[in-house]
Design a protein around this motif. Structure first.
Motif, mmCIF file in Angstrom:
data_model
loop_
_atom_site.group_PDB
_atom_site.id
_atom_site.type_symbol
_atom_site.label_atom_id
_atom_site.label_comp_id
_atom_site.label_asym_id
_atom_site.label_seq_id
_atom_site.Cartn_x
_atom_site.Cartn_y
_atom_site.Cartn_z
ATOM 1 N N PRO A 179 0.751 -1.261 0.075
ATOM 2 C CA PRO A 179 -0.029 0.179 0.028
ATOM 3 C C PRO A 179 1.000 1.454 0.025
ATOM 4 C CG PRO A 179 0.025 -1.197 2.269
ATOM 5 C CD PRO A 179 0.562 -1.804 1.192
ATOM 6 N N ARG A 180 0.509 2.106 -0.913
ATOM 7 C CA ARG A 180 1.453 3.580 -0.808
ATOM 8 C C ARG A 180 0.469 4.411 -1.627
ATOM 9 N NH1 ARG A 180 5.294 0.207 -4.619
ATOM 10 N NH2 ARG A 180 3.847 -0.827 -5.354
ATOM 11 N N GLY A 181 0.411 5.486 -1.497
ATOM 12 C CA GLY A 181 -0.481 6.520 -2.308
ATOM 13 C C GLY A 181 -1.844 6.271 -2.216
ATOM 14 N N PHE A 182 -2.677 6.789 -3.299
ATOM 15 C CA PHE A 182 -3.963 6.898 -3.304
ATOM 16 C C PHE A 182 -4.741 5.654 -4.011
ATOM 17 C CE2 PHE A 182 -3.855 10.690 -1.366
ATOM 18 C CZ PHE A 182 -4.575 11.748 -1.682
ATOM 19 N N LEU A 215 1.534 16.864 -6.579
ATOM 20 C CA LEU A 215 2.507 16.294 -7.627
ATOM 21 C C LEU A 215 3.295 14.905 -6.935
ATOM 22 C CD1 LEU A 215 4.310 19.129 -9.189
ATOM 23 C CD2 LEU A 215 2.910 17.474 -10.175
ATOM 24 N N VAL A 216 3.639 14.852 -5.516
ATOM 25 C CA VAL A 216 4.206 14.052 -5.002
ATOM 26 C C VAL A 216 3.212 12.514 -5.073
ATOM 27 C CG1 VAL A 216 4.994 12.847 -2.770
ATOM 28 C CG2 VAL A 216 5.498 15.440 -3.480
ATOM 29 N N GLN A 217 2.055 12.839 -4.895
ATOM 30 C CA GLN A 217 1.218 11.868 -5.229
ATOM 31 C C GLN A 217 1.061 11.371 -6.536
ATOM 32 O OE1 GLN A 217 -0.118 9.941 -3.137
ATOM 33 N NE2 GLN A 217 -0.207 11.303 -1.039
ATOM 34 N N ALA A 278 17.464 9.331 -1.277
ATOM 35 C CA ALA A 278 16.355 9.927 -0.639
ATOM 36 C C ALA A 278 15.079 9.320 -1.292
ATOM 37 C CB ALA A 278 16.213 11.483 -0.497
ATOM 38 N N LEU A 279 15.137 9.207 -2.759
ATOM 39 C CA LEU A 279 13.831 8.834 -3.764
ATOM 40 C C LEU A 279 13.822 7.217 -3.453
ATOM 41 C CD1 LEU A 279 14.422 11.051 -6.874
ATOM 42 C CD2 LEU A 279 12.681 11.324 -4.898
ATOM 43 N N LEU A 280 14.765 6.563 -3.117
ATOM 44 C CA LEU A 280 14.777 4.944 -3.164
ATOM 45 C C LEU A 280 14.159 4.505 -1.781
ATOM 46 C CD1 LEU A 280 18.362 3.860 -4.274
ATOM 47 C CD2 LEU A 280 16.084 3.603 -5.635
ATOM 48 N N GLU A 281 14.592 5.536 -0.618
ATOM 49 C CA GLU A 281 14.120 5.257 0.529
ATOM 50 C C GLU A 281 12.411 5.542 0.476
ATOM 51 O OE1 GLU A 281 15.043 5.284 4.530
ATOM 52 O OE2 GLU A 281 16.381 3.990 3.197
ATOM 53 N N ARG A 282 12.062 6.591 -0.269
ATOM 54 C CA ARG A 282 10.473 6.900 0.030
ATOM 55 C C ARG A 282 9.743 6.270 -0.919
ATOM 56 N NH1 ARG A 282 8.452 12.968 0.017
ATOM 57 N NH2 ARG A 282 6.384 12.494 0.721
ATOM 58 N N PHE A 283 10.268 5.838 -2.322
ATOM 59 C CA PHE A 283 9.515 5.386 -3.280
ATOM 60 C C PHE A 283 9.575 3.942 -3.605
ATOM 61 C CE2 PHE A 283 7.019 9.157 -3.809
ATOM 62 C CZ PHE A 283 7.936 10.275 -3.694
ATOM 63 N N VAL A 284 10.938 3.568 -3.582
ATOM 64 C CA VAL A 284 11.213 2.038 -4.092
ATOM 65 C C VAL A 284 11.211 1.316 -3.245
ATOM 66 C CG1 VAL A 284 12.776 1.070 -5.595
ATOM 67 C CG2 VAL A 284 12.322 3.393 -6.142
ATOM 68 N N PHE A 285 11.769 1.145 -2.056
ATOM 69 C CA PHE A 285 12.042 0.272 -1.140
ATOM 70 C C PHE A 285 11.225 0.558 0.261
ATOM 71 C CE2 PHE A 285 15.249 -2.168 -3.206
ATOM 72 C CZ PHE A 285 15.932 -1.515 -4.026
#
Ligand code: GDD
Ligand code: MN
Length: 386
Positions: A179-182, A215-217, A278-285
């Motif tokens: 689960p992530r985002g909308f 935009l982040v969503q 930072a992006l890997l932490e937040r969006f990939v892993f």
């Protein structure tokens, strides 16, 4: 309990009373409950408790101090505590009209389905409530692209972006979801086959408060789409691509101030290594962070490895070019492609590997999720009590 209505809320205080009033009218006579799953940082929880105390139907509040997975995570936590196996998910800003609930329930009662979707794009459904022309365009375009990426799994769904649907909980396997985002419905439908039916609805104007779309969503949705279709590696590639563009831009910027190419390249490499992390932490892993030790340890491993890797790759590429074996662009492309696979492997197997302690406890811990997880072969869901 026949029906559990799950409402994810983030700062929706102005909408709660009106929402509960209209839901009560819409489900009068049905044995139903409302479960608010709230991540607000304003007085929404207090307003929910006040409205719950005066309500004529059961209203529960789960306020999350440590909100994992945003809206989608909230929906899954609501499902886990629902008292009914039929869970209806809807927004808390009245853009999903409660008056539509009976038509979703009626369709489920007819049987033969696991999910009933309220769609803006079937029958006389509309998306009038979308804030402006750009959102309408984005919604249409992303619906089209998503359906093109999952032609089989979404063949019976005209609106995979909707946040308004009724699902039979036993057909859901929470452990396979990220689960992530909308877009929780997309996360469900893309992971395994469901029997889907639809009813049309008019997506209304927001009653009060602000939309949380951003935009982040939007970026999170793109990541979800790529990772659902092509796996985690595609998310890694997207971040890598962004990093490469940033790298080129930083070198160009610093060189325009007269900085030497080598110094500019080193600064660009360090900045993008940190930015990528930072992006890997937040969006990939993001789903592996909890069991893979401290962020600082991960940062150190990623930073050290990427620097060692660059320190090996750049001289090799330079040597290949100066020896006339390859043209500069070819050398950069080939070495970056190899680096991409090496970096992905290292991050998956080392940086985000579950720590020993987490590994041992995972083996020891009984599978608590079993209560909501049922065997893959879903028997004919019992009909909603008529
Ligand atoms: N618990 C929780 N945590 N709730 C959240 C969060 C969060 O991080 N972010 C948003 N919500 C809640 C809001 O409070 C609202 O009740 C609901 O989720 C939807 O948020 P909106 O801000 O109203 O989203 P939207 O109107 O822009 O988008 C909605 O409509 C789209 C089109 O149907 C969402 O349902 C999207 O999923 C949907 O695609
Ligand atoms: Mn909304």
């Amino acid at each position: 309990m026949d029906l559990t209505i799950i409402i994810p809320t983030f700062n929706e205080a102005p909408n709660v009373a009106e929402l509960v009033r209209r839901i009560q009218l819409a489900v009068a006579g049905t044995d139903a409950e409302i479960v608010f799953v709230d991540d607000s940082n304003d007085d929404t929880p207090r307003v929910i408790e006040e409205v719950a105390a005066a309500a004529s139907m059961p209203v529960r509040l789960l306020h999350r101090d440590d909100p994992q997975g945003g809206l989608s995570g909230a929906v899954l936590e609501g499902m886990a505590i629902a008292q009914s196996d039929w869970c209806l998910v809807m927004d808390g800003d009245l853009q999903h009209p409660p008056e539509v609930i009976p038509s979703l329930v009626a369709r489920a009662r007819r049987g033969g389905v696991d999910v009933v979707v309220a769609s803006r794009y079937v029958g006389d459904g509309t998306a009038h409530g979308l804030a402006n022309g750009i959102r309408t365009l984005v919604s249409r375009a992303s619906t089209l692209v998503t359906k093109a990426m999952f032609p089989i799994r979404l063949q019976d769904c005209t609106d995979p972006m909707t946040g308004f649907f009724l699902v039979h909980r036993p057909s859901v396997v929470p452990d396979e979801l990220q689960p992530r985002g909308f877009k929780i419905l997309l996360e469900l439908l893309a992971r395994r086959p469901f029997r889907v039916a639809e009813v049309p609805f008019d997506f209304a104007q927001r009653f009060g408060g602000e939309s949380k779309a951003s935009l982040v969503q939007g970026f999170r949705f793109l990541m979800q789409l790529a990772m659902l279709r092509f796996g985690r590696m595609s998310g890694f590639a997207l971040v890598g691509g962004l990093g490469a563009v940033a790298n080129i831009a930083i070198v160009a910027l610093l060189s325009s101030f007269g900085m030497s190419y080598l110094v500019a390249s080193v600064i660009a490499a360090e900045v993008t290594i940190l930015g990528n992390f930072a992006l890997l932490e937040r969006f990939v892993f993001s789903d592996l962070r909890q069991e893979s030790g401290s962020m600082w340890k991960r940062l150190w491993k990623s930073f050290a490895f990427n620097n060692i890797e660059s320190a090996i790759r750049i001289p090799i590429a330079t040597a290949a070019v100066s020896a006339g074996i390859m043209h500069g662009t070819v050398a950069t492309t080939v070495t970056l492609a190899i680096a991409f696979v090496v970096r992905f492997t290292f991050h998956s197997l080392v940086v985000y590997a579950p720590q020993r302690k987490a590994r041992v406890s995972a083996i020891a811990k009984p599978d608590t999720a079993a209560t909501v997880t049922v065997p893959a072969t879903v028997a004919e869901p019992e009909r909603l009590a008529s």
